[in-house]
Design a protein around this motif. Structure first.
Motif, PDB file in Angstrom:
ATOM      1  N   GLU A 212       0.777  -3.708   4.071  1.00 54.33           N
ATOM      2  CA  GLU A 212       1.518  -2.604   4.671  1.00 54.33           C
ATOM      3  C   GLU A 212       2.988  -3.015   4.750  1.00 54.33           C
ATOM      4  O   GLU A 212       3.311  -4.205   4.852  1.00 54.33           O
ATOM      5  CB  GLU A 212       0.990  -2.298   6.079  1.00 54.33           C
ATOM      6  N   ARG A 213       3.869  -2.034   4.707  1.00 54.28           N
ATOM      7  CA  ARG A 213       5.300  -2.336   4.811  1.00 54.28           C
ATOM      8  C   ARG A 213       5.595  -3.127   6.092  1.00 54.28           C
ATOM      9  O   ARG A 213       6.417  -4.056   6.090  1.00 54.28           O
ATOM     10  CB  ARG A 213       6.109  -1.036   4.777  1.00 54.28           C
TER      11      ARG A 213
ATOM     12  N   LYS B  34      -3.204   0.607  -3.653  1.00 54.88           N
ATOM     13  CA  LYS B  34      -3.426  -0.419  -2.634  1.00 54.88           C
ATOM     14  C   LYS B  34      -2.942  -1.771  -3.137  1.00 54.88           C
ATOM     15  O   LYS B  34      -3.658  -2.498  -3.830  1.00 54.88           O
ATOM     16  CB  LYS B  34      -4.922  -0.501  -2.272  1.00 54.88           C
TER      17      LYS B  34
ATOM     18  N   ASN C 223       0.866  -1.173   0.000  1.00 59.02           N
ATOM     19  CA  ASN C 223       0.000   0.000   0.000  1.00 59.02           C
ATOM     20  C   ASN C 223       0.905   1.226   0.000  1.00 59.02           C
ATOM     21  O   ASN C 223       1.726   1.393   0.901  1.00 59.02           O
ATOM     22  CB  ASN C 223      -0.901   0.002   1.234  1.00 59.02           C
ATOM     23  N   MET C 224       0.762   2.058  -1.019  1.00 54.82           N
ATOM     24  CA  MET C 224       1.691   3.166  -1.219  1.00 54.82           C
ATOM     25  C   MET C 224       1.072   4.511  -0.808  1.00 54.82           C
ATOM     26  O   MET C 224      -0.149   4.662  -0.760  1.00 54.82           O
ATOM     27  CB  MET C 224       2.126   3.222  -2.689  1.00 54.82           C
ATOM     28  N   GLU C 225       1.952   5.463  -0.542  1.00 53.26           N
ATOM     29  CA  GLU C 225       1.506   6.785  -0.104  1.00 53.26           C
ATOM     30  C   GLU C 225       0.707   7.508  -1.184  1.00 53.26           C
ATOM     31  O   GLU C 225      -0.082   8.416  -0.890  1.00 53.26           O
ATOM     32  CB  GLU C 225       2.700   7.642   0.313  1.00 53.26           C
ATOM     33  N   ASP C 226       0.891   7.125  -2.455  1.00 50.02           N
ATOM     34  CA  ASP C 226       0.155   7.783  -3.539  1.00 50.02           C
ATOM     35  C   ASP C 226      -1.267   7.244  -3.695  1.00 50.02           C
ATOM     36  O   ASP C 226      -1.986   7.619  -4.625  1.00 50.02           O
ATOM     37  CB  ASP C 226       0.915   7.669  -4.861  1.00 50.02           C
ATOM     38  N   GLY C 227      -1.667   6.336  -2.800  1.00 47.46           N
ATOM     39  CA  GLY C 227      -3.030   5.814  -2.827  1.00 47.46           C
ATOM     40  C   GLY C 227      -3.175   4.431  -3.431  1.00 47.46           C
ATOM     41  O   GLY C 227      -4.241   3.815  -3.331  1.00 47.46           O
TER      42      GLY C 227
ATOM     43  N   ASP D 262       8.321  -2.506  -7.118  1.00 43.95           N
ATOM     44  CA  ASP D 262       7.285  -1.615  -7.661  1.00 43.95           C
ATOM     45  C   ASP D 262       7.599  -1.369  -9.136  1.00 43.95           C
ATOM     46  O   ASP D 262       8.518  -0.612  -9.462  1.00 43.95           O
ATOM     47  CB  ASP D 262       7.238  -0.295  -6.884  1.00 43.95           C
TER      48      ASP D 262
END
Length: 267
Positions: free
Chosen positions: A135-136, A131, A125-129, A197
């Motif tokens: 989670e890291r 999913k 799940n990345m900070e840019d939204g 990624d």
């Protein structure tokens, strides 16, 4: 070095055109045994193990080479070139969908089609939204578990990955494959897989691609198939009835039918 020995390459089948089967993280070539017989009459079928997996030559493993998917991509390309194959169809499971994609971007002339089984370009799940599903902190806990109690990790992950509806013997078989892997190498491959990624590379793929998205996959959320469908230029998306992350094992008939439909529709 003899690549056939290094990557434990096996070749069978009666056809001219080659299918090369690339296994996912924690797995090896036996994962393909339930679907490859359906293709052996029409195609030449090649299965192999990435260096560090299955019956590969573990002495060829280099942590620096395999600290990104590029090392695994190199394995795939080298096997294809060593066998002097052209117009290859790649079956890529899980992270090998991205490995196959990277190979096809680099050397598109070698590939005719790409079959992605349970693919994801990013598991976090990345900070840019975006999913990706994990989670890291989830992945860090997983890696710690692999380091502290590898057998415990295998017995936990196998039924989760195979899916609740899968027969017990398939879950046990997957657990045995997990356990047979070198723990240090498996952990390093896990880190490369789950922290990868490749969303920014999807648009570069020109090879016709089939995306197989399972109905309920604990590793890859259902919306990932749609994401890939939107971002890969030339693809078809098939929503499977199969549940779990290993449809080529748990639902071989559905997997074969969808792949054959795609291949026959593009001849």
């Amino acid at each position: 070095m003899d690549l056939l020995k290094r990557n434990n390459v096996k070749i069978y089948g009666n056809g001219e055109q080659a299918i090369v089967c690339a296994h996912g993280f924690g797995c090896e070539q036996s994962m393909w045994q339930y679907i490859t017989p359906a293709f052996a009459e029409q195609y030449k079928v090649i299965v192999f193990d990435y260096v560090g997996a299955g019956g590969s030559d573990l002495t060829a493993y280099n942590a620096e080479k395999y600290n990104s998917l590029d090392g695994y991509k190199q394995d795939l390309v080298e096997v294809i070139e060593y066998l002097n194959l052209k117009d290859v169809i790649v079956f890529g499971h899980s992270i090998s969908s991205m490995i196959g994609m990277l190979a096809a971007i680099e050397k598109p002339e070698l590939f005719s089609k790409l079959i992605m089984i349970g693919p994801s370009p990013c598991y976090l799940n990345m900070e840019d939204g975006f999913k990706g599903g994990f989670e890291r902190s989830d992945v860090e806990e997983l890696l710690e578990m692999m380091e502290m109690n590898f057998t415990g990790w295998a017995s936990y992950m196998a039924p989760v990955g195979m899916g609740a509806d899968a027969p017990a013997h398939l879950k046990a078989d997957l657990e045995n494959v997990f356990v047979s892997t070198n723990p240090k190498i498996a952990r390093e491959f896990a880190e490369v897989t789950f922290f990868s990624d490749y969303r920014n590379r999807l648009g570069e793929l020109t090879t016709p691609t089939l995306i197989l998205q399972c109905a309920e996959d604990s590793i890859v959320p259902a919306h990932i198939g749609e994401y890939l469908h939107e971002h890969i230029p030339n693809n078809e998306l098939a929503h499977m009835e199969a549940k779990g992350h290993y449809p080529h094992i748990s639902h071989p008939r559905e997997t074969v039918e969808l792949i054959k439909g795609f291949l026959n529709g593009h001849e």
